[in-house]
Design a protein around this motif. Sequence first.
Motif, PDB file in Angstrom:
ATOM      1  N   THR A 196      21.423 -24.005  -8.631  1.00  0.00           N
ATOM      2  CA  THR A 196      21.024 -23.063  -9.311  1.00  0.00           C
ATOM      3  C   THR A 196      21.463 -21.825  -8.573  1.00  0.00           C
ATOM      4  O   THR A 196      21.354 -21.529  -7.453  1.00  0.00           O
TER       5      THR A 196
ATOM      6  N   LYS B 229      29.659 -21.639 -14.577  1.00  0.00           N
ATOM      7  CA  LYS B 229      28.510 -21.482 -15.578  1.00  0.00           C
ATOM      8  C   LYS B 229      28.493 -20.285 -16.420  1.00  0.00           C
ATOM      9  O   LYS B 229      28.336 -19.966 -17.424  1.00  0.00           O
TER      10      LYS B 229
ATOM     11  N   PRO C 113      20.333 -30.088  -9.881  1.00  0.00           N
ATOM     12  CA  PRO C 113      21.194 -28.958 -10.575  1.00  0.00           C
ATOM     13  C   PRO C 113      21.221 -27.951  -9.342  1.00  0.00           C
ATOM     14  O   PRO C 113      20.218 -27.710  -8.553  1.00  0.00           O
TER      15      PRO C 113
ATOM     16  N   GLU D  25      26.265 -26.592 -16.579  1.00  0.00           N
ATOM     17  CA  GLU D  25      25.618 -26.600 -15.419  1.00  0.00           C
ATOM     18  C   GLU D  25      26.521 -27.209 -14.324  1.00  0.00           C
ATOM     19  O   GLU D  25      27.572 -27.602 -14.281  1.00  0.00           O
TER      20      GLU D  25
END
Length: 351
Positions: free
Chosen positions: A148, A173, A146, A312
């Motif tokens: 982030t 997101k 992912p 995501e």
Amino acid sequence: MFSQIDLNLGAYLGIMADVRKLFLECAKALDAELPGLGDDVRRLADLPPNRAFEEYLKLVDKVARLRVSREKRNVLLMILWRYGAQIEECIVPPQFRYFKIRGRPFRLVDSKLVAFLFIVFFLFPAIISSLWSFNTSYTIAHPNEPVTFSTHLCSYRLSWLYDFRAAMVCVIKEGIGEVYFNLGTSDPFEASRRIQAIISRIPYDMRRLKFSEPYIQTPEETLRRNMGVCSDFAILGASVLLHNNVSPVYIVHTVFRGDETGGHAAMAIYYNGTLWVFDWGSKSVPFEDFINTMGKYAEIEEVRIYELTGEEVRLVTVYRARRERDWWRYIYALTIFLGIAFMKRKEWKLI
């Protein structure tokens, strides 16, 4: 000059006749373009060839400074240069244009050497580049990790202004600067084509390419400014597709070797088992064809594929080019030296 060449009187008179004829032809051509200029050339026809050629070169400089239109001046200079080359051929025979070493002519460059350099520096690299491509020399990694970024920092625009990965997170997101409009179709491929057509009508912001790392715009900023770069268009297209129930959407980020502008980004979707890329200003193409096209513009170092959903952003696949070894560079340089030495061996023995 002629005393050094040891020409007989007949040859000397022949050269004078040829030079005089060229001067008169040049004067006639100049008069057709600018009346009166040919008289300066006609006066040179009665001078000794060497002195006449020196005065001819001064005339070329004079014409280059004439206060006439640029087009007219270029035409006059082309005439002077054309006849000047022929006059020089008459005055200085080819066999005396080389260095003399121990009484023999020596040429640093000849046709064979030029042909060899053409093969080495143009033809050979072209063949090698056609044989090697990113598609046949890369490694694949599937990090499936992912991407982030702090939700709190997304509210501070400057914190991700130059960060493409963070921009995807904050826009996709967190919904920062998103736009909403209906593409009018439920087919993912047709929806992708429609948003591609929309973003392709937005002008490309060429000024931002001057920055080492162009800043990232939100979709709202791109539409409001009606201008953007590839990363802006990719994020805009992905955002609109997600709001039209096309999920997941992919962004293909191509990084070029030695490029400091951040590379190139384009949106993509999987359709019937094939990853289709929808880039700004081009047609929809499969991923392999897209990479082949990108490889023609610059050497690809890495291709990253991001998967975007409403929840995501993930880095799913990374293609990395295999590093080339440097030993071939030394062999290449040695081949050039040996090739030149072989062709010039007879002349170099004189030194």
